[in-house]
Design a protein around this motif. Structure first.
Motif, PDB file in Angstrom:
ATOM      1  N   GLY A 143      -5.041   3.222  -0.143  1.00 25.92           N
ATOM      2  CA  GLY A 143      -4.062   3.173   0.927  1.00 25.92           C
ATOM      3  C   GLY A 143      -4.679   2.782   2.258  1.00 25.92           C
ATOM      4  O   GLY A 143      -5.889   2.600   2.384  1.00 25.92           O
ATOM      5  N   TYR A 190       0.831  -1.211   0.000  1.00 25.49           N
ATOM      6  CA  TYR A 190       0.000   0.000   0.000  1.00 25.49           C
ATOM      7  C   TYR A 190       0.859   1.251   0.000  1.00 25.49           C
ATOM      8  O   TYR A 190       1.892   1.262   0.659  1.00 25.49           O
ATOM      9  CB  TYR A 190      -0.935  -0.002   1.212  1.00 25.49           C
ATOM     10  CG  TYR A 190      -1.951  -1.117   1.124  1.00 25.49           C
ATOM     11  CD1 TYR A 190      -3.073  -0.980   0.319  1.00 25.49           C
ATOM     12  CD2 TYR A 190      -1.761  -2.313   1.818  1.00 25.49           C
ATOM     13  CE1 TYR A 190      -4.001  -2.021   0.208  1.00 25.49           C
ATOM     14  CE2 TYR A 190      -2.685  -3.351   1.714  1.00 25.49           C
ATOM     15  CZ  TYR A 190      -3.799  -3.195   0.906  1.00 25.49           C
ATOM     16  OH  TYR A 190      -4.695  -4.215   0.793  1.00 25.49           O
ATOM     17  N   ASN A 250      -0.420   4.730   5.376  1.00 21.63           N
ATOM     18  CA  ASN A 250       0.490   3.785   4.729  1.00 21.63           C
ATOM     19  C   ASN A 250       1.797   3.590   5.494  1.00 21.63           C
ATOM     20  O   ASN A 250       2.883   3.570   4.922  1.00 21.63           O
ATOM     21  CB  ASN A 250       0.784   4.225   3.296  1.00 21.63           C
ATOM     22  CG  ASN A 250      -0.481   4.285   2.479  1.00 21.63           C
ATOM     23  OD1 ASN A 250      -1.269   3.334   2.494  1.00 21.63           O
ATOM     24  ND2 ASN A 250      -0.714   5.385   1.795  1.00 21.63           N
TER      25      ASN A 250
END
Lengths: 163, 372, 623
Positions: B99, B85, B278
């Motif tokens: 994300g 991600y 993330n």
């Protein structure tokens, strides 16, 4: 974070044997410090934190004795420290005894109460026994058929400032 | 029949693997957003996200059923299975990134994009895939296995290609007096191992059930393009459920898309923990408890995928043991999200979903007694 | 299946008062009323349900509010999720105190006189007591229907097991029972060859398994007969794994929840260990699920057939003196639970069904001056007597996980000994000593305040003291006795001026003999397990009963029954075998109150079964 928060976390970790991560993981650490301030007042809270800061270094044999004499066995602070343990373990503030109130003055907020709905849910006693609070955090269908997973914990706590 | 169509069974299997990868890829973002919601806040959003996560698990399982039906072997521990991600998803001629982030307006905007992929404008109808180079460190979801730089216009087209491929290969097999549906029926996951909203899980055994399965995945995601309710069950597609949150109002029967007229609902856009988007393990202060916990979560998640892989490969009853693991993740994620991220003032931790390779089978104490 | 957001039509009092065309008026939205309402709606009949509670929990947000109330309650008793409402007051056990013989306590909703004080409870909210029931759903045994004939005890039912069997299956479908047939084939219980329960059995807890290890293969002797022991799973009214073989291979799909707009159905059981007082995920059946289906039925013109009027407390059943039929109900409608202000409306219909629970239904009849020809309204009050026994297991058993109770010892539910003493079924409580001692909170207080533990010692101490807890709850048979009763007296009224129930109850000697044996039985089991017995009964306990030189604390089971008992003639009973009043032909008194005996089965499944029978009878009488 205030200069009181770290000693508060350290004291809480010492008293409960849950790590800073566990304590912060409840999302309630600030609320509980505020609860102490609200119920017994900032002065007594500060005295409790000062007693903790003054303890001999971790890993020393003198430390356990000092916890017993200067915190848990202190006439003013002992009941407050025990109430703090119970607060972390159950999310409930248990009213300090009438003897304490008579000696150190009544506090209007000193009644037995659940701090908040999530405080009940995050009570550490459930985590300690590998279970979950009744009515929340169920462990999933069929989980009860297996032995409990009781989390391991360090017998002696180290006090680290990680943030 | 263009050069991007599915022409071999092996290719179809790879497509279905990517379908599983895609369906799984939505789970970490939804799960993280769900558990980022602060206690007592956003009850409506919590319900919506919970239902959708459950349905994404259903889609993952359906994809596995199709793959099993044609004799494939679902593999959720392949090193590329879990997306890195932010991961890229096709969105018309561009893409967008999915994300790991907290519940909020941005997250919802992304979720809406996931659930209603772009529709081709008329002048592009019938044109082929979209060429777009994806950086090597980005997972490009729903891409073409043989042409990594060519992307489907939308998730819908990705699934259409699978449906067409199934029809083509089955017709071809039929001509030769055989079938592509040669998988062992006992590998199918049925609803006794899975329910809690989100439709029935049915075994895939032939062309009809395979196409129905694909239809269900597409419909629950983007809706069927018609009314906002699917049928008499009047179940809302994910897109409209998320839209209810954005619009602050529930849909009710008879409503037109974009104009819910049901009861109002409250969304507290600040009612989530400020997690760092993330987050990667490498970003977490070395030696901190948070880092250890993030790693422990990833390991456990890897064990979960290992268990699912075994469940999808002939031991469906193991799904019952995966259930408590899902509940364990809730507790682990909540703790990660509530802990401050060292050296990032104002930001909290998060699961990173960096799944280590070589995870061993989780220690299974004993099969649940309910298997019989 | 998704139901509309506001699945219940909230009738307004004015329209209800002016509408005379209800086919059926039902008092109470618990399981009895819900089953009859659903059956009637499916047959195209117009139904009005009167609910004393606010009905707030018929929406998901309202249901979740009950949960929040529970989380926030400093005392987590079994009524703690349910807000105070003086207009529809409910008994709450923490308010009880020990009474002397002849002493009366009217400070709580139920007026009681000493020496025995019952802590039995029921819930007057949408969904009735199914909002907080434990959802164990054993059937009565075949012999339970004929205890007078077989054992010279209690009464025979006017129905045989065979006549109820099919309705048991309907009730099991309605509730969505999770059980395996092979686990329930004991003590002569039989099932049709192809029968399976809607869902597969809920797995036994690890604690159950540890107990079973210690007792399986052992037996006890009672009056020269040997009873082998083992831990068996209970059938449970909560969502487990649907059995694909159900209904001839059609399978079963659990459907229904309060406000199914966002949650299609209750989830699968997650083991929240909180069946009582409230399942957080609606995995446990409550009658709101049946009502959601009833509310969804439309008539020929698309109109909804079932209406719900909340905040409506039935206060009087009005009888036509010539025909003896019920003419109407007087119903008090309050606007605000915090205020006694109300208006009284008159509700008319063809058939009236009182489904308010054994105590409230009898109370309403008596408050209306309707004692029945037999004079038995309010009499023969029954509730299982519970005797708790608690001990610490030698090993960690992971207590405090699972549903409230997954298994138990049921081998003493039947036998020739029932000529002399009561039978019992034993629940193993997955929530440890909670019922007996207030664990685990009481343990926390002891460890911190008295044993001065902190840190690692405290964590270890909690595991040691809580995870090994075993509580055996003996659910002991209580036979009908006319002097055990509900009555009313104009001097005791509630906020709305309705007469409150007065409860007079003495634990019968037959039951106490079973209790005394139960205590010995528990000691035997603990000895076989190597468990340390911590049981003690405080003479100051409100439920303390002395018997043959020993004292026992007897708890109520909330399995209320018997107050409008079913029988063969109008002189030996209040209702016939269809639960129709002998004296008033358009009046049905339904629920546990109709049961002539309760054996050792939690009453809900059986009362649900007989409500299916009544529903059919009502529809027949409307044609």
């Amino acid at each position: 974070m205030t200069s009181r928060f770290e000693p508060f976390l350290g004291l809480s970790a010492e008293l409960t044997a849950f790590s800073h991560f566990d304590l912060l993981g409840t999302g309630l650490a600030e609320t509980y410090l505020a609860t102490l301030d609200k119920v017994v007042g900032g002065e007594i809270t500060d005295a409790l934190l000062a007693a903790f800061t003054a303890l001999p270094p971790p890993e020393s044999k003198a430390r356990i004795q000092a916890v017993r004499t200067t915190i848990l066995g202190n006439e003013l602070l002992g009941d407050v420290a025990r109430a703090l343990i119970k607060l972390w373990y159950s999310g409930t503030w248990f009213e300090l005894s009438s003897a304490w109130s008579e000696r150190f003055g009544p506090r209007p907020a000193n009644i037995t109460f659940v701090v908040s709905p999530d405080a009940y849910i995050e009570g550490l006693l459930w985590k300690a026994i590998g279970a979950h609070p009744a009515g929340a955090k169920g462990q999933g269908f069929g989980s009860w058929a297996f032995p409990p997973k009781i989390p391991a914990f360090a017998p002696a706590l180290d006090f680290q400032n990680l943030t | 029949m263009d050069s991007y169509s599915i022409k071999t069974l092996d290719e179809l299997k790879e497509f279905l693997y990517r379908a599983m990868q895609l369906e799984h890829a939505t789970i970490p973002p939804y799960l993280t957003a769900l558990y980022s919601i602060k206690p007592g806040a956003n009850q409506d959003a919590t319900q919506v996200l919970r239902v959708i996560v459950v349905e994404e698990m259903l889609h993952l399982t359906i994809a596995a059923n199709i793959l099993n039906a044609i004799g494939g072997k679902p593999d959720l521990v392949r090193p590329d299975f879990v997306a890195r991600y932010p991961a890229a998803l096709p969105d018309g001629e561009t893409d967008f990134k999915v994300g790991i982030q907290a519940f909020g307006r941005e997250a919802l905007a992304t979720f809406l994009k996931i659930e209603r992929p772009a529709q081709r404008p008329e002048h592009l109808v019938g044109k082929g895939l979209i060429y777009r180079k994806t950086p090597p460190d980005i997972t490009a979801l729903a891409s073409h296995p043989r042409h990594e730089d060519f992307h489907f216009y939308s998730i819908g087209e990705f699934y259409s290609a699978i449906a067409e491929g199934i029809k083509y290969l089955e017709a071809e097999a039929h001509g030769a007096g055989t079938t592509i549906f040669t998988g062992d029926g006992s590998r199918q996951i049925t609803s006794e191992y899975y329910y809690s909203g989100g439709g029935e899980l049915f075994p895939v055994t032939d062309l009809k059930s395979a196409l129905e399965a694909i239809e269900l995945i597409i419909e629950q995601g983007e809706g069927d393009g018609g009314g906002i309710y699917e049928d008499d069950d009047h179940e809302l597609a994910h897109y409209y459920r998320f839209e209810e949150l954005v619009k602050g109002r529930y849909y009710q029967k008879g409503d037109q898309p974009g104009q819910p007229t049901g009861p109002h609902l409250q969304v507290d856009w600040e009612g989530a923990y400020p997690i760092k988007e993330n987050l990667k393990v490498e970003d977490i202060f070395e030696g901190s408890e948070l880092r250890e916990a993030a790693i422990a979560f990833n390991t456990r998640y890897g064990e979960f995928l290992q268990l699912l892989t075994r469940a999808f490969n002939g031991q469906p009853s193991l799904l019952l043991e995966a259930v408590p693991m899902m509940f364990e993740f809730r507790n682990m994620i909540l703790e990660l999200i509530r802990n401050p991220l060292p050296k990032h003032p104002g930001k909290n931790g998060s699961p990173t979903y960096q799944i280590p390779g070589g995870i061993k089978q989780p220690a299974v104490t004993r099969q649940a007694e309910v298997n019989a | 299946m998704l139901f509309p957001l506001e699945s219940a039509i909230r009738a307004d009092a004015k329209t209800v008062a002016e509408s005379g065309d209800y086919d059926i008026v039902i008092v109470g939205s618990g399981i009895s009323g819900a089953i009859i309402a659903k059956q009637a709606a499916e047959a195209g009949k117009r139904v009005l349900i009167l609910e004393a509670g606010t009905g707030a929990n018929s929406t998901l947000a309202g249901y979740d509010n009950l949960l929040t109330t529970f989380y926030s309650a400093a005392s987590k008793d079994n009524q703690s999720p349910f807000p105070l409402n003086a207009n529809a007051a409910i008994p709450r056990s923490p308010q009880l105190r020990k009474l002397q013989a002849g002493e009366t306590d009217s400070s709580n909703y139920i007026v009681q006189s000493g020496p025995y004080v019952s802590d039995t409870v029921y819930t007057r909210i949408f969904g009735g007591t199914t909002m907080h029931w434990e959802a164990k759903t054993p059937r009565l045994l075949r012999s339970d229907f004929t205890t007078r004939t077989l054992f010279g005890q209690g009464l025979d039912w006017p129905l045989s097991f065979e006549e109820v069997e099919e309705d048991y299956r309907l009730a099991e479908r309605e509730i969505g029972v999770s059980a395996n047939v092979e686990d329930q084939q004991y003590l002569g219980q039989t099932f049709p060859d192809d029968y399976v329960f809607p869902m597969r059995g809920i797995p036994l807890s690890y604690l159950d398994q540890q107990v079973n290890k210690g007792i399986e293969g052992t037996s006890v002797e009672l009056y020269d007969k040997t009873y082998p022991l083992k831990v068996r799973p209970y059938p449970q009214g909560r969502n487990g794994i649907p059995n694909p073989a159900y209904d001839g291979g059609k399978g079963y799909r659990p459907i229904g929840a309060v406000d199914t707009h966002q949650v299609e159905e209750g989830g699968r059981c997650q083991g929240n260990t909180n069946c009582v007082p409230l399942c957080p995920v609606q995995a446990r059946y409550h009658s709101g699920k049946s009502l959601a289906k009833a509310f969804a039925v439309s008539g020929e013109r698309g109109e909804r057939l079932v209406e719900l009027l909340p905040q409506a407390v039935a206060s009087k059943v009005n009888i036509d003196p010539d025909s003896g039929k019920v003419r109407s109900l007087s119903v008090k409608i309050y606007k605000d639970p915090a205020s006694p202000a109300h208006e009284t409306i008159t509700v008319k219909g063809k058939i009236f069904v009182l489904a308010a629970g054994a105590i409230e239904t009898a109370r309403l009849m008596l408050a209306s001056g309707l004692r029945s020809t037999s004079g038995l309204v309010g009499r023969n009050l029954m509730d299982h007597a519970y005797l708790l026994n608690w001990a610490l297991m030698p090993e960690i058993c992971g207590t405090m996980r699972g549903t409230s109770s997954t298994g138990g010892i049921v081998d003493l539910r039947d036998g020739p000994f029932r000529e002399k003493q009561a039978a019992f079924a034993i629940d193993i409580h997955n929530d440890g000593w909670g019922w007996a001692t207030g664990a685990p909170t009481s343990d926390l207080l002891e460890l911190v305040d008295d044993r001065n533990l902190y840190g690692a010692d405290l964590r270890r101490g909690m595991v040691d003291q809580v995870s090994r807890q075993l509580l055996l709850a003996f659910m002991i048979e209580v036979m009908p006795v006319e002097s055990n009763r509900i009555s009313v007296d104009p001097q005791y009224t509630d906020a709305l001026g309705n007469m409150r129930p007065i409860l007079s109850f003495t634990v019968p000697e037959y039951t106490m003999k079973g209790a005394a044996y139960g205590r010995q039985f528990a000691r035997t089991v603990f000895a076989r397990l190597g468990a340390r017995d911590h049981t003690h009964y405080d003479p100051n306990d409100y439920g303390y009963v002395a018997y043959e030189g020993q004292g026992y604390a007897i708890r109520g089971g909330n399995h209320l029954a018997g107050t409008h008992i079913m029988g063969t003639t109008k002189t030996n009973s209040v209702v016939d075998k269809n639960q129709r009043s002998w004296d008033h032909e358009n009046l049905y008194l339904v629920g546990g109150g109709s049961m002539p005996t309760i054996g050792t089965a939690n009453v809900t499944l059986t009362l649900a079964a007989i409500c299916f029978r009544s529903g059919r009878n009502i529809l027949k009488s409307l044609h």
